[in-house]
Design a protein around this motif. Structure first.
Motif, PDB file in Angstrom:
ATOM      1  N   MET A   1       0.845  -1.177   0.000  1.00 10.45           N
ATOM      2  CA  MET A   1       0.000   0.000   0.000  1.00 10.45           C
ATOM      3  C   MET A   1       0.892   1.243   0.000  1.00 10.45           C
ATOM      4  SD  MET A   1      -3.145   0.710   2.502  1.00 10.45           S
ATOM      5  CE  MET A   1      -3.663   2.334   2.848  1.00 10.45           C
ATOM      6  N   VAL A   2       0.590   2.202  -0.849  1.00 10.80           N
ATOM      7  CA  VAL A   2       1.352   3.429  -0.967  1.00 10.80           C
ATOM      8  C   VAL A   2       0.958   4.376   0.160  1.00 10.80           C
ATOM      9  CG1 VAL A   2       1.855   5.400  -2.438  1.00 10.80           C
ATOM     10  CG2 VAL A   2       1.483   3.162  -3.458  1.00 10.80           C
ATOM     11  N   ASN A   3       1.955   5.001   0.786  1.00 16.85           N
ATOM     12  CA  ASN A   3       1.699   5.945   1.864  1.00 16.85           C
ATOM     13  C   ASN A   3       1.631   7.360   1.289  1.00 16.85           C
ATOM     14  OD1 ASN A   3       1.373   7.034   4.384  1.00 16.85           O
ATOM     15  ND2 ASN A   3       3.510   6.848   4.973  1.00 16.85           N
ATOM     16  N   HIS A   4       0.463   7.981   1.341  1.00 19.19           N
ATOM     17  CA  HIS A   4       0.261   9.326   0.811  1.00 19.19           C
ATOM     18  C   HIS A   4       0.254  10.331   1.955  1.00 19.19           C
ATOM     19  CE1 HIS A   4      -0.823   8.174  -3.316  1.00 19.19           C
ATOM     20  NE2 HIS A   4      -1.395   7.119  -2.766  1.00 19.19           N
ATOM     21  N   PRO A   5       0.726  11.560   1.681  1.00 27.80           N
ATOM     22  CA  PRO A   5       0.589  12.605   2.701  1.00 27.80           C
ATOM     23  C   PRO A   5      -0.867  13.054   2.765  1.00 27.80           C
ATOM     24  CG  PRO A   5       1.429  13.546   0.676  1.00 27.80           C
ATOM     25  CD  PRO A   5       1.370  12.057   0.469  1.00 27.80           C
ATOM     26  N   PRO A   6      -1.257  13.770   3.827  1.00 25.92           N
ATOM     27  CA  PRO A   6      -2.615  14.327   3.848  1.00 25.92           C
ATOM     28  C   PRO A   6      -2.769  15.313   2.687  1.00 25.92           C
ATOM     29  CG  PRO A   6      -1.636  14.426   6.030  1.00 25.92           C
ATOM     30  CD  PRO A   6      -0.543  14.029   5.075  1.00 25.92           C
ATOM     31  N   TYR A   7      -3.836  15.158   1.936  1.00 20.74           N
ATOM     32  CA  TYR A   7      -4.077  16.007   0.779  1.00 20.74           C
ATOM     33  C   TYR A   7      -5.133  17.066   1.066  1.00 20.74           C
ATOM     34  CZ  TYR A   7      -1.693  12.674  -2.306  1.00 20.74           C
ATOM     35  OH  TYR A   7      -0.773  11.872  -2.924  1.00 20.74           O
ATOM     36  N   SER A   8      -4.990  18.185   0.397  1.00 22.39           N
ATOM     37  CA  SER A   8      -6.049  19.175   0.233  1.00 22.39           C
ATOM     38  C   SER A   8      -6.411  19.114  -1.238  1.00 22.39           C
ATOM     39  CB  SER A   8      -5.556  20.577   0.580  1.00 22.39           C
ATOM     40  OG  SER A   8      -5.282  20.684   1.955  1.00 22.39           O
ATOM     41  N   VAL A   9      -7.623  19.544  -1.567  1.00 20.80           N
ATOM     42  CA  VAL A   9      -8.052  19.522  -2.955  1.00 20.80           C
ATOM     43  C   VAL A   9      -8.306  20.959  -3.408  1.00 20.80           C
ATOM     44  CG1 VAL A   9      -9.826  18.735  -4.577  1.00 20.80           C
ATOM     45  CG2 VAL A   9      -9.065  17.233  -2.729  1.00 20.80           C
ATOM     46  N   VAL A  10      -7.717  21.313  -4.523  1.00 26.47           N
ATOM     47  CA  VAL A  10      -7.923  22.625  -5.136  1.00 26.47           C
ATOM     48  C   VAL A  10      -8.780  22.404  -6.371  1.00 26.47           C
ATOM     49  CG1 VAL A  10      -6.783  24.595  -6.241  1.00 26.47           C
ATOM     50  CG2 VAL A  10      -5.682  23.447  -4.295  1.00 26.47           C
ATOM     51  N   VAL A  11      -9.880  23.151  -6.455  1.00 25.30           N
ATOM     52  CA  VAL A  11     -10.766  23.060  -7.620  1.00 25.30           C
ATOM     53  C   VAL A  11     -10.664  24.372  -8.381  1.00 25.30           C
ATOM     54  CG1 VAL A  11     -13.133  22.741  -8.429  1.00 25.30           C
ATOM     55  CG2 VAL A  11     -12.348  21.530  -6.382  1.00 25.30           C
ATOM     56  N   THR A  12     -10.349  24.282  -9.667  1.00 22.74           N
ATOM     57  CA  THR A  12     -10.158  25.463 -10.497  1.00 22.74           C
ATOM     58  C   THR A  12     -11.054  25.380 -11.725  1.00 22.74           C
ATOM     59  OG1 THR A  12      -7.842  25.494  -9.814  1.00 22.74           O
ATOM     60  CG2 THR A  12      -8.417  26.845 -11.709  1.00 22.74           C
ATOM     61  N   TYR A  13     -11.652  26.511 -12.068  1.00 17.79           N
ATOM     62  CA  TYR A  13     -12.453  26.601 -13.293  1.00 17.79           C
ATOM     63  C   TYR A  13     -11.612  27.315 -14.342  1.00 17.79           C
ATOM     64  CZ  TYR A  13     -15.869  28.201 -16.692  1.00 17.79           C
ATOM     65  OH  TYR A  13     -16.545  28.460 -17.853  1.00 17.79           O
ATOM     66  N   SER A  14     -11.580  26.769 -15.536  1.00 19.03           N
ATOM     67  CA  SER A  14     -10.910  27.463 -16.642  1.00 19.03           C
ATOM     68  C   SER A  14     -11.907  27.634 -17.779  1.00 19.03           C
ATOM     69  CB  SER A  14      -9.671  26.697 -17.114  1.00 19.03           C
ATOM     70  OG  SER A  14     -10.035  25.458 -17.662  1.00 19.03           O
ATOM     71  N   GLU A  15     -11.694  28.678 -18.559  1.00 13.94           N
ATOM     72  CA  GLU A  15     -12.612  28.986 -19.657  1.00 13.94           C
ATOM     73  C   GLU A  15     -12.221  28.313 -20.963  1.00 13.94           C
ATOM     74  OE1 GLU A  15     -12.859  33.229 -19.799  1.00 13.94           O
ATOM     75  OE2 GLU A  15     -13.832  33.343 -17.864  1.00 13.94           O
ATOM     76  N   ASP A  16     -10.930  28.080 -21.161  1.00 11.21           N
ATOM     77  CA  ASP A  16     -10.480  27.504 -22.431  1.00 11.21           C
ATOM     78  C   ASP A  16      -9.464  26.403 -22.192  1.00 11.21           C
ATOM     79  OD1 ASP A  16     -10.269  27.126 -25.162  1.00 11.21           O
ATOM     80  OD2 ASP A  16      -8.778  28.708 -25.408  1.00 11.21           O
ATOM     81  N   PRO A  17      -9.871  25.162 -22.198  1.00  9.04           N
ATOM     82  CA  PRO A  17     -11.231  24.685 -22.437  1.00  9.04           C
ATOM     83  C   PRO A  17     -12.086  24.887 -21.190  1.00  9.04           C
ATOM     84  CG  PRO A  17      -9.831  22.827 -21.953  1.00  9.04           C
ATOM     85  CD  PRO A  17      -8.948  24.046 -21.958  1.00  9.04           C
ATOM     86  N   GLN A  18     -13.389  24.967 -21.378  1.00  5.84           N
ATOM     87  CA  GLN A  18     -14.317  25.158 -20.270  1.00  5.84           C
ATOM     88  C   GLN A  18     -14.351  23.863 -19.458  1.00  5.84           C
ATOM     89  OE1 GLN A  18     -18.382  26.005 -21.431  1.00  5.84           O
ATOM     90  NE2 GLN A  18     -18.575  27.431 -19.735  1.00  5.84           N
ATOM     91  N   GLN A  19     -13.713  23.933 -18.260  1.00  7.33           N
ATOM     92  CA  GLN A  19     -13.644  22.722 -17.436  1.00  7.33           C
ATOM     93  C   GLN A  19     -13.341  23.072 -15.988  1.00  7.33           C
ATOM     94  OE1 GLN A  19     -10.434  20.461 -19.152  1.00  7.33           O
ATOM     95  NE2 GLN A  19      -8.865  21.640 -18.106  1.00  7.33           N
ATOM     96  N   LEU A  20     -13.645  22.135 -15.116  1.00 11.15           N
ATOM     97  CA  LEU A  20     -13.224  22.182 -13.729  1.00 11.15           C
ATOM     98  C   LEU A  20     -12.061  21.214 -13.589  1.00 11.15           C
ATOM     99  CD1 LEU A  20     -16.683  22.028 -11.945  1.00 11.15           C
ATOM    100  CD2 LEU A  20     -15.126  23.972 -11.958  1.00 11.15           C
ATOM    101  N   THR A  21     -11.025  21.624 -12.880  1.00 10.60           N
ATOM    102  CA  THR A  21      -9.871  20.765 -12.647  1.00 10.60           C
ATOM    103  C   THR A  21      -9.679  20.615 -11.149  1.00 10.60           C
ATOM    104  OG1 THR A  21      -8.809  21.583 -14.649  1.00 10.60           O
ATOM    105  CG2 THR A  21      -7.394  20.477 -13.060  1.00 10.60           C
ATOM    106  N   MET A  22      -9.516  19.383 -10.680  1.00 16.05           N
ATOM    107  CA  MET A  22      -9.201  19.119  -9.279  1.00 16.05           C
ATOM    108  C   MET A  22      -7.737  18.724  -9.195  1.00 16.05           C
ATOM    109  SD  MET A  22     -12.467  17.005  -7.769  1.00 16.05           S
ATOM    110  CE  MET A  22     -11.921  15.513  -8.530  1.00 16.05           C
ATOM    111  N   GLN A  23      -7.067  19.285  -8.187  1.00 15.37           N
ATOM    112  CA  GLN A  23      -5.681  18.927  -7.955  1.00 15.37           C
ATOM    113  C   GLN A  23      -5.518  18.512  -6.502  1.00 15.37           C
ATOM    114  OE1 GLN A  23      -4.626  22.841  -9.515  1.00 15.37           O
ATOM    115  NE2 GLN A  23      -3.049  21.812 -10.732  1.00 15.37           N
ATOM    116  N   ALA A  24      -4.901  17.366  -6.271  1.00 18.05           N
ATOM    117  CA  ALA A  24      -4.577  16.916  -4.927  1.00 18.05           C
ATOM    118  C   ALA A  24      -3.205  17.489  -4.573  1.00 18.05           C
ATOM    119  CB  ALA A  24      -4.554  15.394  -4.863  1.00 18.05           C
ATOM    120  N   VAL A  25      -3.162  18.284  -3.492  1.00 20.81           N
ATOM    121  CA  VAL A  25      -1.947  18.981  -3.108  1.00 20.81           C
ATOM    122  C   VAL A  25      -1.594  18.590  -1.671  1.00 20.81           C
ATOM    123  CG1 VAL A  25      -0.884  21.258  -2.829  1.00 20.81           C
ATOM    124  CG2 VAL A  25      -2.628  20.912  -4.586  1.00 20.81           C
TER     125      VAL A  25
END
Length: 91
Positions: A1-25
């Motif tokens: 099993m891989v040991n991950h650090p505690p993550y926060s999630v950043v959600v960003t909206y972009s217009e081109d292309p029109q999308q939501l992006t989630m990043q685990a940080v």
């Protein structure tokens, strides 16, 4: 099993292309950046916390509302129930 650090999630909206992006940080790396940012508390019921469909829906609604604060053009696209589905809206 891989040991991950505690993550926060950043959600960003972009217009081109029109999308939501989630990043685990890595939460520790993000702490200094968010220290001066607007905090939007999302309260959980202390007695019976359940990570269920309704909590996920409410969290999604809250995130989209916050994104729309800084992008007024998104506000007109939101067609969301603001209150819990199984409760009437507050008057």
């Amino acid at each position: 099993m891989v040991n991950h650090p505690p993550y926060s999630v950043v959600v960003t909206y972009s217009e081109d292309p029109q999308q939501l992006t989630m990043q685990a940080v890595d939460s520790a790396r993000l702490a200094s950046l968010v220290a001066a940012s607007m905090a939007v508390p999302f309260f959980l019921d202390d007695e019976e916390v359940k990570f269920d469909d309704e909590l996920a829906r409410q969290l999604g609604v809250a995130m989209l509302n916050v994104i729309a604060l800084g992008r007024p053009e998104i506000k007109k696209l939101l067609n969301l129930t603001q209150h819990p589905i199984d409760e009437p809206p507050e008057v």
